[in-house]
Scaffold this motif. Sequence first.
Motif: not given
Length: 119
Positions: A11, A90, A116, A118
């Motif tokens: 992430l 992503t 990912t 975000s």
Amino acid sequence: QVKLVESGGGLVQPGGSLRVSCAASVRISSFHVMGWYRQAPGKERELVATITPDGFADYIDSMKDRFTISKENAKNTIYLQMDSLKPEDTAVYLCNAHGTGQLRGREYWGQGTQVTVSS
């Protein structure tokens, strides 16, 4: 048995950077080209970048300013450095290789690593 193993996903916030790796179980000179693909949910798999044993790199136009593919022969590994990441980056990033010599005509895939983007 030839294996490709990706690692390094995770992430990251928009604007951040990440480097994913693909380690091959054989010398990367066993392939005439290696590359990275990605597949986002509900979308088709798309090519990101490729690299040849002598280091020639090629990219999809939309990614060439932010992504860099490289290789490290001693570790039988290729990398994808991703900068200025966007939420639309992503996806599961997959390593691909096309064999040469004794592996001619064979294509190999890794299992993928999730990236990912975000906040």
